[in-house]
Design a protein around this motif. Structure first.
Motif, PDB file in Angstrom:
ATOM      1  N   ALA A   1      66.620 137.267  53.127  1.00 15.74           N
ATOM      2  CA  ALA A   1      65.826 136.128  53.589  1.00 15.74           C
ATOM      3  C   ALA A   1      64.737 136.563  54.570  1.00 15.74           C
ATOM      4  CB  ALA A   1      66.738 135.095  54.230  1.00 15.74           C
ATOM      5  N   ILE A   2      64.997 137.571  55.352  1.00 15.29           N
ATOM      6  CA  ILE A   2      63.995 138.056  56.317  1.00 15.29           C
ATOM      7  C   ILE A   2      62.767 138.553  55.561  1.00 15.29           C
ATOM      8  CG2 ILE A   2      63.462 139.848  58.022  1.00 15.29           C
ATOM      9  CD1 ILE A   2      66.443 139.731  58.831  1.00 15.29           C
ATOM     10  N   LEU A   3      62.990 139.433  54.612  1.00 12.14           N
ATOM     11  CA  LEU A   3      61.863 139.993  53.866  1.00 12.14           C
ATOM     12  C   LEU A   3      61.141 138.921  53.058  1.00 12.14           C
ATOM     13  CD1 LEU A   3      63.527 143.327  52.717  1.00 12.14           C
ATOM     14  CD2 LEU A   3      62.006 142.948  54.665  1.00 12.14           C
ATOM     15  N   ASN A   4      61.904 137.971  52.502  1.00 11.81           N
ATOM     16  CA  ASN A   4      61.289 136.874  51.737  1.00 11.81           C
ATOM     17  C   ASN A   4      60.406 136.012  52.650  1.00 11.81           C
ATOM     18  OD1 ASN A   4      62.602 137.744  49.445  1.00 11.81           O
ATOM     19  ND2 ASN A   4      64.274 136.264  49.629  1.00 11.81           N
ATOM     20  N   GLN A   5      60.886 135.705  53.841  1.00 11.11           N
ATOM     21  CA  GLN A   5      60.095 134.886  54.769  1.00 11.11           C
ATOM     22  C   GLN A   5      58.849 135.624  55.243  1.00 11.11           C
ATOM     23  OE1 GLN A   5      62.316 132.854  57.895  1.00 11.11           O
ATOM     24  NE2 GLN A   5      64.151 132.942  56.610  1.00 11.11           N
ATOM     25  N   LEU A   6      58.990 136.891  55.521  1.00 14.14           N
ATOM     26  CA  LEU A   6      57.821 137.663  55.950  1.00 14.14           C
ATOM     27  C   LEU A   6      56.805 137.781  54.827  1.00 14.14           C
ATOM     28  CD1 LEU A   6      59.529 140.494  58.048  1.00 14.14           C
ATOM     29  CD2 LEU A   6      58.187 138.569  58.910  1.00 14.14           C
ATOM     30  N   ALA A   7      57.285 137.901  53.594  1.00 17.66           N
ATOM     31  CA  ALA A   7      56.381 138.023  52.452  1.00 17.66           C
ATOM     32  C   ALA A   7      55.673 136.725  52.127  1.00 17.66           C
ATOM     33  CB  ALA A   7      57.154 138.513  51.219  1.00 17.66           C
TER      34      ALA A   7
END
Length: 129
Positions: free
Chosen positions: A120-126
């Protein structure tokens, strides 16, 4: 006293003393052989610089504070203005840091942190969400 003694007494490194000399915050005298010679007043100035820098003052702000410190006709108002400006800057930085902490906490809380490739972290940053 020599540079290593002045550094030890001021709580700064010899490199810092040479730097402060290079930007003319301090001008120690020179012996006939060219070695720097620091007086007790020089060490007190270095301690002033060190304390001001530890409060977050920039070199230019330290220069202004030193000028006030060395001016017997100074007005305490001028020093207070400099400190209040620095305080306002720190207050703004704290607000930015609090916001950053909230964002990071949200990112950390959104992630399972397991062995799954889904993050979820990488998805939100992306996605910018």
């Amino acid at each position: 006293m020599n540079i290593s003694q002045a550094a030890r007494q001021s709580g700064l490194s010899a490199k810092a003393l040479r730097y402060y000399e290079s930007i003319h915050l301090l001008m120690p005298s020179r012996s006939p052989n060219g070695y720097r010679e620091y007086s007790r007043a020089d060490v007190e100035t270095l301690q002033f610089i060190q304390r001001a820098r530890s409060c977050g003052f920039s070199v230019d702000e330290v220069r202004a504070l030193l000028e006030l410190h060395n001016n017997p006709a100074r007005h305490s108002h001028d020093a207070k203005v400099l400190v209040e400006e620095k305080l306002q800057q720190v207050e703004r930085q704290l607000e930015v840091l609090k916001s950053m902490r909230k964002t990071l906490r949200g990112l950390a809380d959104s992630c399972a942190g397991d062995d799954s490739p889904e993050c979820a972290i990488l998805n939100q940053l992306a996605s910018g969400d």
